[in-house]
Design a protein around this motif. Sequence first.
Motif, short mmCIF file in Angstrom:
data_model
loop_
_atom_site.label_atom_id
_atom_site.label_comp_id
_atom_site.label_asym_id
_atom_site.label_seq_id
_atom_site.Cartn_x
_atom_site.Cartn_y
_atom_site.Cartn_z
N LEU A 16 0.35 -1.41 0.66
CA LEU A 16 0.17 -0.28 -0.20
C LEU A 16 1.04 1.30 -0.15
N ARG A 52 -11.13 2.35 1.52
CA ARG A 52 -9.82 1.93 2.11
C ARG A 52 -9.87 0.36 3.00
N MET A 55 -9.14 -2.23 1.29
CA MET A 55 -7.38 -2.20 0.27
C MET A 55 -6.55 -3.20 1.34
#
Length: 86
Positions: A16, A52, A55
């Motif tokens: 990330l 988010r 992810m």
Amino acid sequence: MAVSADHIREKLIKELEAVHVDVEDTSPERCAASFKVLVVSAQFEGKPLLQRHRMVNMCLAEELKAIHAFEQKTLTPEHWDKLKQQ
């Protein structure tokens, strides 16, 4: 598969491009593997909270199979800087 806080931290930083990651192993307080994470990444810019979290979950999909409880907080670098100033 035993999952460590260091492994989670390294994977989140790598995948990330996180600029800050805190991982707390909360397993001693529970009956099985559990972690609490704070992830700061520019990849979160413009994305809603649910996206988010997805992810992060996708990044750690294999690890989450071995984790009983997983708490996460996801911030953009701008939001992280504001929180640090308070």
